[in-house]
Design a protein around this motif. Structure first.
Motif, PDB file in Angstrom:
ATOM      1  N   GLU A  67       0.835  -1.197   0.000  1.00  0.00           N
ATOM      2  CA  GLU A  67       0.000   0.000   0.000  1.00  0.00           C
ATOM      3  C   GLU A  67       0.877   1.257   0.000  1.00  0.00           C
ATOM      4  O   GLU A  67       1.771   1.397   0.831  1.00  0.00           O
ATOM      5  CB  GLU A  67      -0.888   0.013   1.245  1.00  0.00           C
ATOM      6  CG  GLU A  67      -1.853   1.171   1.328  1.00  0.00           C
ATOM      7  CD  GLU A  67      -3.037   1.026   0.384  1.00  0.00           C
ATOM      8  OE1 GLU A  67      -3.630   2.058   0.017  1.00  0.00           O
ATOM      9  OE2 GLU A  67      -3.360  -0.122   0.010  1.00  0.00           O
ATOM     10  N   GLY A  68       0.628   2.137  -0.955  1.00  0.00           N
ATOM     11  CA  GLY A  68       1.347   3.407  -1.005  1.00  0.00           C
ATOM     12  C   GLY A  68       2.620   3.387  -1.823  1.00  0.00           C
ATOM     13  O   GLY A  68       3.277   4.424  -1.957  1.00  0.00           O
ATOM     14  N   LEU A  69       3.000   2.224  -2.372  1.00  0.00           N
ATOM     15  CA  LEU A  69       4.182   2.179  -3.230  1.00  0.00           C
ATOM     16  C   LEU A  69       3.859   2.766  -4.600  1.00  0.00           C
ATOM     17  O   LEU A  69       2.749   2.611  -5.109  1.00  0.00           O
ATOM     18  CB  LEU A  69       4.673   0.742  -3.403  1.00  0.00           C
ATOM     19  CG  LEU A  69       5.223   0.041  -2.163  1.00  0.00           C
ATOM     20  CD1 LEU A  69       5.707  -1.355  -2.525  1.00  0.00           C
ATOM     21  CD2 LEU A  69       6.341   0.846  -1.523  1.00  0.00           C
ATOM     22  N   LYS A 100      16.538   2.320   7.704  1.00  0.00           N
ATOM     23  CA  LYS A 100      15.402   2.753   6.889  1.00  0.00           C
ATOM     24  C   LYS A 100      15.497   4.274   6.720  1.00  0.00           C
ATOM     25  O   LYS A 100      15.425   5.007   7.714  1.00  0.00           O
ATOM     26  CB  LYS A 100      14.084   2.353   7.545  1.00  0.00           C
ATOM     27  CG  LYS A 100      13.892   0.847   7.622  1.00  0.00           C
ATOM     28  CD  LYS A 100      12.547   0.466   8.197  1.00  0.00           C
ATOM     29  CE  LYS A 100      12.504   0.653   9.699  1.00  0.00           C
ATOM     30  NZ  LYS A 100      11.232   0.139  10.285  1.00  0.00           N
ATOM     31  N   PRO A 101      15.682   4.760   5.499  1.00  0.00           N
ATOM     32  CA  PRO A 101      15.867   6.198   5.306  1.00  0.00           C
ATOM     33  C   PRO A 101      14.545   6.951   5.291  1.00  0.00           C
ATOM     34  O   PRO A 101      13.475   6.375   5.106  1.00  0.00           O
ATOM     35  CB  PRO A 101      16.546   6.270   3.934  1.00  0.00           C
ATOM     36  CG  PRO A 101      15.991   5.094   3.207  1.00  0.00           C
ATOM     37  CD  PRO A 101      15.814   4.009   4.237  1.00  0.00           C
ATOM     38  N   ARG A 159       7.966   8.781  -2.066  1.00  0.00           N
ATOM     39  CA  ARG A 159       8.594   7.476  -1.874  1.00  0.00           C
ATOM     40  C   ARG A 159       8.756   7.080  -0.401  1.00  0.00           C
ATOM     41  O   ARG A 159       9.349   6.038  -0.106  1.00  0.00           O
ATOM     42  CB  ARG A 159       9.977   7.458  -2.546  1.00  0.00           C
ATOM     43  CG  ARG A 159       9.953   7.717  -4.035  1.00  0.00           C
ATOM     44  CD  ARG A 159      11.291   7.440  -4.679  1.00  0.00           C
ATOM     45  NE  ARG A 159      11.650   6.028  -4.548  1.00  0.00           N
ATOM     46  CZ  ARG A 159      12.807   5.513  -4.965  1.00  0.00           C
ATOM     47  NH1 ARG A 159      13.713   6.300  -5.525  1.00  0.00           N
ATOM     48  NH2 ARG A 159      13.064   4.235  -4.816  1.00  0.00           N
ATOM     49  N   ARG A 160       8.211   7.849   0.512  1.00  0.00           N
ATOM     50  CA  ARG A 160       8.553   7.642   1.919  1.00  0.00           C
ATOM     51  C   ARG A 160       7.950   6.392   2.552  1.00  0.00           C
ATOM     52  O   ARG A 160       8.356   6.005   3.647  1.00  0.00           O
ATOM     53  CB  ARG A 160       8.209   8.894   2.726  1.00  0.00           C
ATOM     54  CG  ARG A 160       9.203  10.004   2.419  1.00  0.00           C
ATOM     55  CD  ARG A 160       9.032  11.228   3.259  1.00  0.00           C
ATOM     56  NE  ARG A 160      10.039  12.227   2.854  1.00  0.00           N
ATOM     57  CZ  ARG A 160       9.920  13.523   3.064  1.00  0.00           C
ATOM     58  NH1 ARG A 160       8.844  14.001   3.695  1.00  0.00           N
ATOM     59  NH2 ARG A 160      10.865  14.352   2.662  1.00  0.00           N
ATOM     60  N   LYS A 161       7.002   5.725   1.896  1.00  0.00           N
ATOM     61  CA  LYS A 161       6.463   4.488   2.450  1.00  0.00           C
ATOM     62  C   LYS A 161       7.319   3.272   2.092  1.00  0.00           C
ATOM     63  O   LYS A 161       7.142   2.194   2.657  1.00  0.00           O
ATOM     64  CB  LYS A 161       5.027   4.278   1.973  1.00  0.00           C
ATOM     65  CG  LYS A 161       4.061   5.321   2.529  1.00  0.00           C
ATOM     66  CD  LYS A 161       2.624   5.010   2.192  1.00  0.00           C
ATOM     67  CE  LYS A 161       1.689   6.050   2.815  1.00  0.00           C
ATOM     68  NZ  LYS A 161       0.266   5.756   2.524  1.00  0.00           N
ATOM     69  N   GLU A 162       8.242   3.441   1.156  1.00  0.00           N
ATOM     70  CA  GLU A 162       9.050   2.308   0.695  1.00  0.00           C
ATOM     71  C   GLU A 162       9.923   1.726   1.796  1.00  0.00           C
ATOM     72  O   GLU A 162      10.071   0.507   1.910  1.00  0.00           O
ATOM     73  CB  GLU A 162       9.939   2.728  -0.478  1.00  0.00           C
ATOM     74  CG  GLU A 162       9.197   2.984  -1.769  1.00  0.00           C
ATOM     75  CD  GLU A 162      10.149   3.401  -2.874  1.00  0.00           C
ATOM     76  OE1 GLU A 162      11.250   2.791  -2.981  1.00  0.00           O
ATOM     77  OE2 GLU A 162       9.814   4.325  -3.630  1.00  0.00           O
TER      78      GLU A 162
END
Length: 292
Positions: free
Chosen positions: A75-77, A97-98, A105-108
């Motif tokens: 979800e969210g990618l 995890k950055p 891209r912050r959910k990746e």
């Protein structure tokens, strides 16, 4: 506590690598239609051709004998999630995890981190608050030396936090990145620097910091220089599969010739839909986890 992921470099023989394939990243024509413009792709990727191109990438990776971990969808990618290199950082204390500089891209990081933790890889922590960092702005020179680019995708607060998570024996040497095409462009340290061996790297000097070039020269690293006409066609985005064995995008014949002249074995991929349209090459599409 220290975890052994293998040597910390960008050129050793691949032993374990994480990828996200087209089926999990692009998914459908409807998803491509909804996202490609907002993500600043140059043009709309063709799903069927992207699958064919990516199959070639997987075949080359498999031929190295490396263990390939396929990351799931989630979800969210977005379409950008095919570029797995940016969304996790390997350190001696575990994965970090950055907090990605590109907000879409912050959910990746959470999804990728959870998937690899399930494979038994430890998580050292995550970048939080105002910190920003992306994997493409980081290059390991050796176990104790990490080069970093500071620009629109990675900032000093992100590097400060990364230094605490990586451990006191890791020295982070940072270099300012140029404005170049601006905030919306995909421009990382590795856009200009791709190691091929302990003493060889593909570089594009016009967009590199002078002290960065001097540092590499002082370390005895020889250069394969990308000509100006092959920079925009991703001549510098080269993935080392092992020492002097590399994968690159087709359409960069002079860079390929120069690499071969230095004794590099080159695997050339078609990258119209998986690479050029989203400005992510072989390095961007792979997250090496263990190298010799």
């Amino acid at each position: 506590m220290s975890f052994d992921f293998g040597s910390f470099n960008n050129w050793g023989q691949l032993k374990k690598v994480a990828i996200r394939d087209v089926e999990s990243a692009f998914m459908s024509d409807a998803k491509i239609d909804a996202e490609w413009k907002d993500l600043n792709f140059h043009s709309r990727p063709d799903l069927a051709n992207a699958k064919r191109e990516y199959a070639q990438v997987e075949k080359i990776l498999a031929s190295t004998g490396a263990e390939i971990i396929k990351l799931p969808g989630g979800e969210g990618l977005t379409l950008d999630s095919i570029y797995t290199h940016d969304a996790l950082i390997v350190t001696p204390r575990g994965l970090v995890k950055p907090r990605m500089g590109k907000a879409q891209r912050r959910k990746e990081a959470a999804i990728n981190g959870a998937a690899l933790e399930a494979h038994g890889l430890p998580i050292a922590g995550e970048i939080t608050g105002e910190g920003k960092i992306e994997g493409g702005d980081l290059v390991w020179i050796d176990r104790f030396t990490l080069l970093a680019g500071v620009g629109y995708r990675t900032n000093l607060e992100g590097l400060r936090q990364l230094g605490e998570l990586a451990g006191p024996d890791v020295e982070i040497l940072w270099f300012d990145m140029p404005h170049y095409k601006g905030r919306s462009d995909v421009f990382h340290l590795m856009s200009c620097l791709s190691p091929l061996d302990h003493d060889l790297a593909v570089v594009y000097p016009p967009l590199m910091a002078a002290r960065q070039i001097e540092f590499l020269e002082a370390r005895g690293i020889d250069f394969v220089e990308v000509p100006q006409e092959e920079f925009d066609t991703m001549g510098c985005n080269v993935l080392a599969l092992g020492p002097r064995h590399a994968m690159m995008v087709e359409g960069n014949p002079e860079t390929e010739r120069r690499m071969k002249a230095k004794g590099v074995r080159v695997e050339v991929i078609k990258g119209t839909d998986i690479c050029r349209k989203g400005e992510g090459g072989p390095t961007c599409m792979t997250r090496p986890l263990v190298r010799n």
